[in-house]
Design a protein around this motif. Sequence first.
Motif, PDB file in Angstrom:
ATOM      1  N   ASP A  95       2.601  -7.305  21.247  1.00 32.68           N
ATOM      2  CA  ASP A  95       2.954  -5.900  21.052  1.00 32.68           C
ATOM      3  C   ASP A  95       3.059  -5.528  19.583  1.00 32.68           C
ATOM      4  OD1 ASP A  95       5.523  -7.538  21.412  1.00 32.68           O
ATOM      5  OD2 ASP A  95       6.306  -5.696  20.539  1.00 32.68           O
ATOM      6  N   LEU A  96       3.061  -6.526  18.697  1.00 31.56           N
ATOM      7  CA  LEU A  96       3.117  -6.272  17.251  1.00 31.56           C
ATOM      8  C   LEU A  96       1.740  -6.392  16.613  1.00 31.56           C
ATOM      9  CD1 LEU A  96       6.413  -8.195  16.409  1.00 31.56           C
ATOM     10  CD2 LEU A  96       6.126  -5.753  16.801  1.00 31.56           C
ATOM     11  N   TRP A  97       0.688  -6.115  17.382  1.00 36.73           N
ATOM     12  CA  TRP A  97      -0.681  -6.219  16.882  1.00 36.73           C
ATOM     13  C   TRP A  97      -0.904  -5.371  15.642  1.00 36.73           C
ATOM     14  CZ3 TRP A  97      -3.390  -1.775  16.308  1.00 36.73           C
ATOM     15  CH2 TRP A  97      -2.936  -0.658  17.012  1.00 36.73           C
ATOM     16  N   TRP A  98      -0.157  -4.269  15.527  1.00 42.62           N
ATOM     17  CA  TRP A  98      -0.340  -3.331  14.416  1.00 42.62           C
ATOM     18  C   TRP A  98       0.051  -3.929  13.066  1.00 42.62           C
ATOM     19  CZ3 TRP A  98       4.398  -2.789  12.306  1.00 42.62           C
ATOM     20  CH2 TRP A  98       5.511  -2.980  13.140  1.00 42.62           C
ATOM     21  N   THR A  99       0.739  -5.078  13.072  1.00 42.65           N
ATOM     22  CA  THR A  99       1.097  -5.723  11.805  1.00 42.65           C
ATOM     23  C   THR A  99      -0.083  -6.471  11.188  1.00 42.65           C
ATOM     24  OG1 THR A  99       1.833  -7.788  12.859  1.00 42.65           O
ATOM     25  CG2 THR A  99       3.488  -6.042  12.595  1.00 42.65           C
TER      26      THR A  99
ATOM     27  N   ALA B 202       0.817  -1.214   0.000  1.00 38.75           N
ATOM     28  CA  ALA B 202       0.000   0.000   0.000  1.00 38.75           C
ATOM     29  C   ALA B 202       0.850   1.263   0.000  1.00 38.75           C
ATOM     30  CB  ALA B 202      -0.920  -0.013   1.221  1.00 38.75           C
ATOM     31  N   VAL B 203       2.126   1.136   0.378  1.00 42.38           N
ATOM     32  CA  VAL B 203       2.995   2.299   0.552  1.00 42.38           C
ATOM     33  C   VAL B 203       4.159   2.217  -0.431  1.00 42.38           C
ATOM     34  CG1 VAL B 203       4.422   3.586   2.192  1.00 42.38           C
ATOM     35  CG2 VAL B 203       2.375   2.391   2.993  1.00 42.38           C
ATOM     36  N   ASP B 204       4.439   3.322  -1.112  1.00 39.30           N
ATOM     37  CA  ASP B 204       5.494   3.331  -2.122  1.00 39.30           C
ATOM     38  C   ASP B 204       6.879   3.383  -1.473  1.00 39.30           C
ATOM     39  OD1 ASP B 204       6.518   6.375  -2.154  1.00 39.30           O
ATOM     40  OD2 ASP B 204       4.352   6.354  -1.837  1.00 39.30           O
ATOM     41  N   ARG B 205       7.894   3.010  -2.249  1.00 37.61           N
ATOM     42  CA  ARG B 205       9.265   2.931  -1.740  1.00 37.61           C
ATOM     43  C   ARG B 205       9.810   4.309  -1.364  1.00 37.61           C
ATOM     44  NH1 ARG B 205      13.405  -0.873  -2.714  1.00 37.61           N
ATOM     45  NH2 ARG B 205      15.217  -0.282  -1.470  1.00 37.61           N
ATOM     46  N   LEU B 206       9.430   5.356  -2.081  1.00 38.19           N
ATOM     47  CA  LEU B 206       9.916   6.690  -1.737  1.00 38.19           C
ATOM     48  C   LEU B 206       9.498   7.069  -0.321  1.00 38.19           C
ATOM     49  CD1 LEU B 206      11.172   9.449  -2.252  1.00 38.19           C
ATOM     50  CD2 LEU B 206       9.080  10.117  -3.475  1.00 38.19           C
ATOM     51  N   THR B 207       8.260   6.783   0.044  1.00 40.83           N
ATOM     52  CA  THR B 207       7.803   7.067   1.406  1.00 40.83           C
ATOM     53  C   THR B 207       8.625   6.296   2.419  1.00 40.83           C
ATOM     54  OG1 THR B 207       5.541   7.529   0.654  1.00 40.83           O
ATOM     55  CG2 THR B 207       5.823   6.959   2.973  1.00 40.83           C
ATOM     56  N   LYS B 208       8.890   5.032   2.122  1.00 39.24           N
ATOM     57  CA  LYS B 208       9.657   4.212   3.064  1.00 39.24           C
ATOM     58  C   LYS B 208      11.100   4.699   3.196  1.00 39.24           C
ATOM     59  CE  LYS B 208       6.735   0.205   2.096  1.00 39.24           C
ATOM     60  NZ  LYS B 208       6.641  -1.139   1.489  1.00 39.24           N
ATOM     61  N   GLU B 209      11.701   5.135   2.101  1.00 45.80           N
ATOM     62  CA  GLU B 209      13.067   5.653   2.173  1.00 45.80           C
ATOM     63  C   GLU B 209      13.105   6.996   2.897  1.00 45.80           C
ATOM     64  OE1 GLU B 209      15.837   4.251   1.566  1.00 45.80           O
ATOM     65  OE2 GLU B 209      15.081   2.424   0.608  1.00 45.80           O
ATOM     66  N   THR B 210      12.053   7.784   2.763  1.00 47.71           N
ATOM     67  CA  THR B 210      11.960   9.035   3.517  1.00 47.71           C
ATOM     68  C   THR B 210      11.906   8.742   5.010  1.00 47.71           C
ATOM     69  OG1 THR B 210      10.812  10.115   1.673  1.00 47.71           O
ATOM     70  CG2 THR B 210      10.596  11.135   3.848  1.00 47.71           C
TER      71      THR B 210
ATOM     72  N   PRO C 203      -5.212   4.437   7.754  1.00 43.90           N
ATOM     73  CA  PRO C 203      -4.894   3.396   8.742  1.00 43.90           C
ATOM     74  C   PRO C 203      -4.385   2.096   8.117  1.00 43.90           C
ATOM     75  CG  PRO C 203      -6.941   4.490   9.312  1.00 43.90           C
ATOM     76  CD  PRO C 203      -6.554   5.022   7.971  1.00 43.90           C
ATOM     77  N   ALA C 204      -4.835   1.786   6.911  1.00 40.34           N
ATOM     78  CA  ALA C 204      -4.389   0.549   6.255  1.00 40.34           C
ATOM     79  C   ALA C 204      -2.892   0.558   5.944  1.00 40.34           C
ATOM     80  CB  ALA C 204      -5.180   0.326   4.969  1.00 40.34           C
ATOM     81  N   HIS C 205      -2.272   1.750   5.958  1.00 39.54           N
ATOM     82  CA  HIS C 205      -0.843   1.858   5.678  1.00 39.54           C
ATOM     83  C   HIS C 205       0.021   1.632   6.927  1.00 39.54           C
ATOM     84  CE1 HIS C 205      -1.499   4.572   1.883  1.00 39.54           C
ATOM     85  NE2 HIS C 205      -2.231   3.468   1.862  1.00 39.54           N
ATOM     86  N   THR C 206      -0.610   1.480   8.083  1.00 36.88           N
ATOM     87  CA  THR C 206       0.131   1.385   9.344  1.00 36.88           C
ATOM     88  C   THR C 206       1.175   0.271   9.363  1.00 36.88           C
ATOM     89  OG1 THR C 206      -1.659   2.409  10.606  1.00 36.88           O
ATOM     90  CG2 THR C 206      -0.093   1.065  11.841  1.00 36.88           C
ATOM     91  N   PRO C 207       0.858  -0.966   8.928  1.00 39.98           N
ATOM     92  CA  PRO C 207       1.891  -2.010   9.012  1.00 39.98           C
ATOM     93  C   PRO C 207       3.171  -1.663   8.261  1.00 39.98           C
ATOM     94  CG  PRO C 207      -0.252  -2.997   8.618  1.00 39.98           C
ATOM     95  CD  PRO C 207      -0.431  -1.518   8.459  1.00 39.98           C
TER      96      PRO C 207
END
Length: 347
Positions: free
Chosen positions: A222-226, A77-85, A148-152
């Motif tokens: 504690d990793l429920w958000w995944t 759901a999330v692009d690589r540019l966001t993750k690298e940022t 919220p779907a982008h949280t993991p």
Amino acid sequence: MSKKLLVPVLGMLGLTQVRHVAPVRRGAARGLVAEVYRQLERDFGVLAPPVALHAPAPEVLAACWLLLRETVIVEGAVDRLTKETIAAAVSRANTCPYCITVHDEMSQSLGRQAMLPGARAGRPDPRLDAIADWVTTPSPGRELPFPPAHTPEIVGSAVLMHYLNRVVNVLLYSIPLPPGVPRQALGPVMKVLGRLIVGQARRPHPAGHSLGLLPAAEPPADLWWTAPNPNVAAAFGAAVAAVEAAATRSVPAPVRELVRRELDAWDGTARPLDPSWLAGPVAGLAEADRPAGRLAMLVAFAAYRVDQPAVDAFRRTGATDADLVALCAWAALAASRRIGARLAGPR
């Protein structure tokens, strides 16, 4: 030089950046290590030292690769540019010079490619700025600057980088160059690395291809958000189980109990520069466990302050390369999980 020859050459040079442990050379890798190396070069573009440094402990190596590949490299759901940022922002917050250099180059390269016609070079992207600010200033109840779907993927990327920053600050030199190479070479080297990594980032990376490297395991509570992303959840579940198993063999139980207690009481603020904060907690350990306790506490709370004497003291207890990797990985992941829980907020 062709890409076919360039990738192994850069891989060999990259392993010279590892310190305190002997890295497993590309040609000497066997079994699980060889398979992780193969996947790493295929999907990331190079034999990245922050991952390869884990090779003395093969299951921990695989755990690191699962988290990197399934959370960051796989574009869901999330692009690589966001993750690298996110990676660059977290690395700055953690004072990790190596990771800042690499991920700044990656985010800038991807940003240039993603630029729309007519966009101004260097102009901040408010969306990326908001996400970078959110992941570096955990505060319960803050409004999410993303669906919220982008949280993991977003929290997972931040947790991964908090983990890697800690391990890298201990087990790699501060810049991505072989020792002795003039710093002037950094710019050209990063341009070449950036092209290789960005080139691989543009290719499709099907989810789940690394999950068979480790036995499946349920993520801890504690990793429920995944949970909204089964692939990310599977990667974290298997990785945490592997790192915990390695720590059971390499890190004394009282040390693990101490670090967990300190993390439970931690409010997320930086530890004082004065190292006296270590004295009290470590004094409660048996003398034989204090070197491991001191090192594990530093990795968890102030990894950039781990020095040669701290590593040497742990080595004098009989610790092997695998033990040192396992201790660093366990303490780093324990701290990173606590940060992820604060980012995600209450269930």
